[in-house]
Design a protein around this motif. Sequence first.
Motif, PDB file in Angstrom:
ATOM      1  N   LYS A  73      23.814 -22.788 -82.025  1.00  0.00           N
ATOM      2  CA  LYS A  73      23.834 -24.068 -81.324  1.00  0.00           C
ATOM      3  C   LYS A  73      24.312 -23.901 -79.880  1.00  0.00           C
ATOM      4  O   LYS A  73      23.730 -24.485 -78.949  1.00  0.00           O
ATOM      5  N   ASP A 104      22.131 -16.770 -86.010  1.00  0.00           N
ATOM      6  CA  ASP A 104      23.520 -17.169 -85.813  1.00  0.00           C
ATOM      7  C   ASP A 104      24.458 -15.970 -85.939  1.00  0.00           C
ATOM      8  O   ASP A 104      25.407 -15.834 -85.149  1.00  0.00           O
ATOM      9  N   TYR A 142      17.557 -18.921 -89.319  1.00  0.00           N
ATOM     10  CA  TYR A 142      18.618 -19.469 -88.468  1.00  0.00           C
ATOM     11  C   TYR A 142      19.921 -18.713 -88.693  1.00  0.00           C
ATOM     12  O   TYR A 142      20.678 -18.463 -87.758  1.00  0.00           O
ATOM     13  N   GLY A 143      20.176 -18.355 -89.958  1.00  0.00           N
ATOM     14  CA  GLY A 143      21.393 -17.604 -90.266  1.00  0.00           C
ATOM     15  C   GLY A 143      21.396 -16.219 -89.644  1.00  0.00           C
ATOM     16  O   GLY A 143      22.431 -15.754 -89.147  1.00  0.00           O
ATOM     17  N   VAL A 183      16.704 -28.254 -91.026  1.00  0.00           N
ATOM     18  CA  VAL A 183      17.891 -27.508 -90.626  1.00  0.00           C
ATOM     19  C   VAL A 183      18.903 -28.441 -89.971  1.00  0.00           C
ATOM     20  O   VAL A 183      18.527 -29.363 -89.240  1.00  0.00           O
ATOM     21  N   GLU A 184      20.175 -28.210 -90.231  1.00  0.00           N
ATOM     22  CA  GLU A 184      21.263 -28.897 -89.532  1.00  0.00           C
ATOM     23  C   GLU A 184      21.853 -27.907 -88.531  1.00  0.00           C
ATOM     24  O   GLU A 184      22.448 -26.908 -88.915  1.00  0.00           O
ATOM     25  N   ASP A 214      24.368 -27.981 -86.651  1.00  0.00           N
ATOM     26  CA  ASP A 214      25.826 -27.815 -86.678  1.00  0.00           C
ATOM     27  C   ASP A 214      26.273 -26.730 -87.651  1.00  0.00           C
ATOM     28  O   ASP A 214      27.407 -26.236 -87.558  1.00  0.00           O
ATOM     29  N   GLU A 215      25.410 -26.367 -88.587  1.00  0.00           N
ATOM     30  CA  GLU A 215      25.766 -25.323 -89.550  1.00  0.00           C
ATOM     31  C   GLU A 215      25.659 -23.924 -88.952  1.00  0.00           C
ATOM     32  O   GLU A 215      26.058 -22.949 -89.601  1.00  0.00           O
ATOM     33  N   TYR A 216      25.147 -23.847 -87.718  1.00  0.00           N
ATOM     34  CA  TYR A 216      24.950 -22.558 -87.045  1.00  0.00           C
ATOM     35  C   TYR A 216      25.574 -22.636 -85.651  1.00  0.00           C
ATOM     36  O   TYR A 216      24.873 -22.754 -84.650  1.00  0.00           O
ATOM     37  N   PRO A 217      26.899 -22.608 -85.574  1.00  0.00           N
ATOM     38  CA  PRO A 217      27.585 -22.894 -84.310  1.00  0.00           C
ATOM     39  C   PRO A 217      27.256 -21.917 -83.188  1.00  0.00           C
ATOM     40  O   PRO A 217      27.171 -22.325 -82.013  1.00  0.00           O
ATOM     41  N   LYS A 262      16.103 -21.715 -92.937  1.00  0.00           N
ATOM     42  CA  LYS A 262      17.565 -21.631 -92.916  1.00  0.00           C
ATOM     43  C   LYS A 262      18.030 -20.175 -92.892  1.00  0.00           C
ATOM     44  O   LYS A 262      19.017 -19.842 -92.220  1.00  0.00           O
TER      45      LYS A 262
END
Length: 230
Positions: free
Chosen positions: A186, A144, A140-141, A177-178, A180-183, A137
């Motif tokens: 995504k 993002d 990913y952040g 990981v979701e 959608d939490e990283y627009p 996560k």
Amino acid sequence: MIDVYSWATPNGHKVHIMLEECGLEYKVHPINIGAGDQFSEAFLKISPNNKIPAIVDPDGPEGEPISLFESGAILLYLAGKTGKFLPEDVRGKYEALQWLMFQMGGVGPMLGQAHHFRIYAPEKIEYAVNRYTNEAKRLYGVIDTQLSRHEWLAGDQYTIADIATFPWLRSWQNQGVELDEYPNLKHWFNTIAERPAVKRGVEVLASARKPLQDDKAREILFGATQYKRH
């Protein structure tokens, strides 16, 4: 014609995608890592670390054949060979290289551990699952945030940094990981997924790879066989 020794994994797909993006002719030689093909004498001559992918280019530097292992090195070689997907200006090149190293040193190893402890480990170790899920996560952040400022990882150009990172994020659900939490990520991910060369690249050997279910394959990939000196 470049010979590609590979399997349908994120590291394999990096090279498949790059070859497709560059429009290079290549022949795929499946290396079934669940069956132990990576330990064959012939493959070890090309890839002494017994990992896929590896390539042999008969038309290498000075017209002489060259063999290469390590997916990042292969991407750099193909970028140099074709003059594609790595900026020519010095600043742009190093910006792309730092994100390539970010993938090689962080995204790949950490997400690989997340996969292992969440999906493949014979026992669920809560500490390990939490550690690598949280690190996934975090990574990913980082991506993002970068993509909130730039269209691509290294700026305004699609480069080998994007090609290297994308395949590792295709299994985001397995990493806890979701998306959608990283627009921003995504949007970037979906944009890359729609590229024709990427669609072709991720299909290479995809039908040959089966879910890891039998004990023999698990032992080859994660047991004593992996640690023998070959």
